[in-house]
Design an enzyme around this catalytic site. Structure first.
Site, mmCIF file in Angstrom:
data_model
loop_
_atom_site.group_PDB
_atom_site.id
_atom_site.type_symbol
_atom_site.label_atom_id
_atom_site.label_comp_id
_atom_site.label_asym_id
_atom_site.label_seq_id
_atom_site.Cartn_x
_atom_site.Cartn_y
_atom_site.Cartn_z
ATOM 1 N N LYS A 1 0.838 -1.200 0.000
ATOM 2 C CA LYS A 1 0.000 0.000 0.000
ATOM 3 C C LYS A 1 0.875 1.252 0.000
ATOM 4 C CE LYS A 1 -3.843 2.019 2.692
ATOM 5 N NZ LYS A 1 -4.690 1.810 3.889
ATOM 6 N N SER B 1 -9.494 1.745 3.275
ATOM 7 C CA SER B 1 -8.673 2.520 2.374
ATOM 8 C C SER B 1 -7.670 1.676 1.584
ATOM 9 C CB SER B 1 -7.909 3.591 3.172
ATOM 10 O OG SER B 1 -6.981 3.007 4.058
ATOM 11 N N SER C 1 -9.848 -0.651 7.352
ATOM 12 C CA SER C 1 -9.179 -0.479 6.061
ATOM 13 C C SER C 1 -8.408 -1.692 5.564
ATOM 14 C CB SER C 1 -8.240 0.731 6.108
ATOM 15 O OG SER C 1 -8.998 1.917 6.131
#
Length: 537
Positions: free
Chosen positions: A122, A203, A227
């Site tokens: 990420k 997210s 997330s």
């Protein structure tokens, strides 16, 4: 963060759970299941870490060939074809890394189960490769760090290949109350690989979608509240949010020091367990890791197909009476859990947490402002504070904020420091009350875990209005407590996946991995995506 139920109201995310009616019309096994797309014949589809290691050991593959296959897959599926838009930037050094690891293998050195395995990261996690760490924001386009995050260093030591960075909800979904999950000014909008007009959730949207679509072997997301588990559930994969303190947060663009953690995301429980054990470790730069008394653990030792036998699982009462498709999947899961020896006990956790109200949001506002200041103090970017970000966004509004603004950042900016009474009171309520509530319910009912659907089905992508409430979320209690939470594919309705959650108390990762693995092996609900254009096909 799991933003839908939380940021719009400024209250606790997912605390008010939609109920699930027990009057099912038909078992989920008889309802819409995604047909397997015969045209998708990618040779590494659903490849596990073990399989890739076997192939490299036999000489059928090398790390170089595996890495190249994933790079080609990303070009064909992510940048072309369905255009999932999950990878924000590829690592230009990935093949060089793979070559060096192949040389080590040829010389008789294999570092461990991740030797030569490509991993997607990420893009709020620092890597010293020639890739900026941006948190999805064009404001951080100059943030080329010289030092790996602690967990990335652990990956390199284990011999993993850093394949690239994945897109995310910008600033981990802590910018606007009207945001669309999976969108960032740096990376644009990521899609759900099952149905392309559906939102992959945030997210860690890019990691969730990419791993589901077989663009990498395994991936890493981060979570403040939902997330990791939400995009894992929505994208039909396994994700674990560990206890806060098991994995270091140094070198990760922060929201909250009390709730933030990285977490493994993969297509199987075993691969998540392998990655979790690799990433764990005490870090002098993250005091939270000093509270972990367990040390380094091989979490694959908890993989037991009989792991549900004799276990007591608490099902939150407020899950009753909601989406009938969710209801059917849950009923099928409960039947299976019981058949494997588990006892289901109804519990009432949500009622205990309702008085907390907006306190979690208050904590995050304070900690976001403070955390960014600390992160920027050593980062090479020109941005040095939340105020700098807000100012940059205003000056570059057309590119930075074309669809939604930065109301949350504005709210955080006016907060004081972490000595403020408002902040200290809010922390005591959120972390303290939540831990006590979970601990009490677990002890009084002699539970091994609390379970339920992870969250609602994927909503549609809507850049105009932002995300809408999809009716359910189980991420907030373990998030506020800092407790471990794992989600495993529970099935499909209308071609959309949903996960089943297991969470427990601090440092009980091994226990919930055992439960999740036993359920996974008995249910086998993971299916690769078919890239449908919309719900109608």
């Amino acid at each position: 963060m799991h933003r839908r139920n939380f940021l719009r109201s400024g209250a606790v995310a997912g605390i008010t759970l939609s109920a699930i009616s027990l009057n099912s019309c038909a078992p989920a096994s008889e309802r819409a299941q995604p047909a397997q797309k015969t045209g998708d014949d990618f040779e590494l589809n659903e490849a596990t870490v073990d399989l890739l290691q076997q192939k490299m050991k036999s000489g059928a593959y090398t790390s170089h060939s595996i890495t190249q296959l994933y790079l080609t897959r990303i070009n064909n599926i992510d940048k072309n074809g369905p255009k999932l838009n999950t990878v924000i930037e590829l690592n230009p050094e990935a093949l060089d890394m793979a070559n060096e690891l192949d040389k080590e293998r040829a010389a008789g050195k294999v570092r461990g189960p991740l030797h030569g395995i490509p991993v997607l990261i990420k893009d709020n996690i620092d890597t010293k490769d020639k890739i900026a760490t941006t948190a999805g924001s064009i404001a951080l386009a100059d943030n080329f760090v010289k030092k790996d995050a602690f967990i990335i260093n652990k990956l390199r030591e284990a011999g993993a290949v850093i394949l690239g960075k994945t897109n995310l909800s910008e600033w981990a979904n802590f910018r606007s109350t009207r945001a669309c999950s999976g969108w960032s000014s740096k990376g644009g909008q990521t899609k759900c690989p099952y149905i392309l007009d559906r939102n992959p959730s945030g997210s860690s949207a890019g990691t969730g979608s990419a791993i589901a679509a077989n663009l990498g072997a395994i991936g890493i997301g981060t979570e403040t509240d939902g997330s990791v588990v939400s995009p894992s559930s929505v994208n039909g994969i396994v994700g674990i949010k560990p206890t806060v303190g098991l994995l270091s947060r140094s070198g990760i663009v922060p929201i909250s020091k009390t709730q933030d953690t990285a977490g493994p995301m993969a297509r199987t429980v075993k691969d998540v367990a392998i990655l979790l054990g690799t990433l764990a470790g005490a870090d002098a730069e993250d005091i939270a890791t000093q509270t972990n008394k367990n040390g380094t653990i091989d979490y694959t030792t908890f993989l037991d197909t009989n792991g549900l036998q004799g276990k007591r699982l608490g099902l939150e009462k407020s899950v009753y009476g909601g989406n009938p498709d969710m209801e059917a999947l849950l009923q099928e899961a409960l039947t299976l859990l019981k058949s494997k020896g588990a006892t289901i006990v109804e519990v009432e956790l949500v009622k205990e947490l309702k008085p907390i109200g907006t306190d979690e949001f208050t904590v995050l506002l304070y900690e976001f402002k403070d955390g960014l200041k600390n992160y920027f103090s050593t980062a090479p970017t020109k941005m040095k504070s939340l105020a700098d970000i807000i100012d940059f966004n205003k000056k570059n509004e057309a590119k930075a904020m074309p669809y939604f603004k930065q109301e949350i950042m504005d709210q955080a900016q006016v907060k004081g420091d972490l000595t403020s009474k408002e902040y200290l009171d809010a922390v005591a309520k959120t972390t303290g009350i939540t831990r006590k509530a979970i601990d009490t319910i677990m002890a009084e009912n002699k539970l091994d875990a609390i379970i339920g659907p992870t969250n609602g089905f994927a909503c549609t992508i809507d850049l105009v209005n932002g995300d809408y409430d999809n009716g359910f979320g189980l991420s907030t209690p373990p998030a506020m407590a800092g407790y471990p939470h794992i989600t495993v594919p529970m099935g499909f309705a209308h071609g959309l996946p949903m996960g089943l959650s297991f969470f427990s108390t601090a440092y009980k990762e091994g226990d919930i991995i055992k439960l999740a693995y036993a359920y996974e092996q008995a249910s086998k609900k993971r299916l690769k995506p078919e890239f449908k254009v919309d719900l109608l096909g």
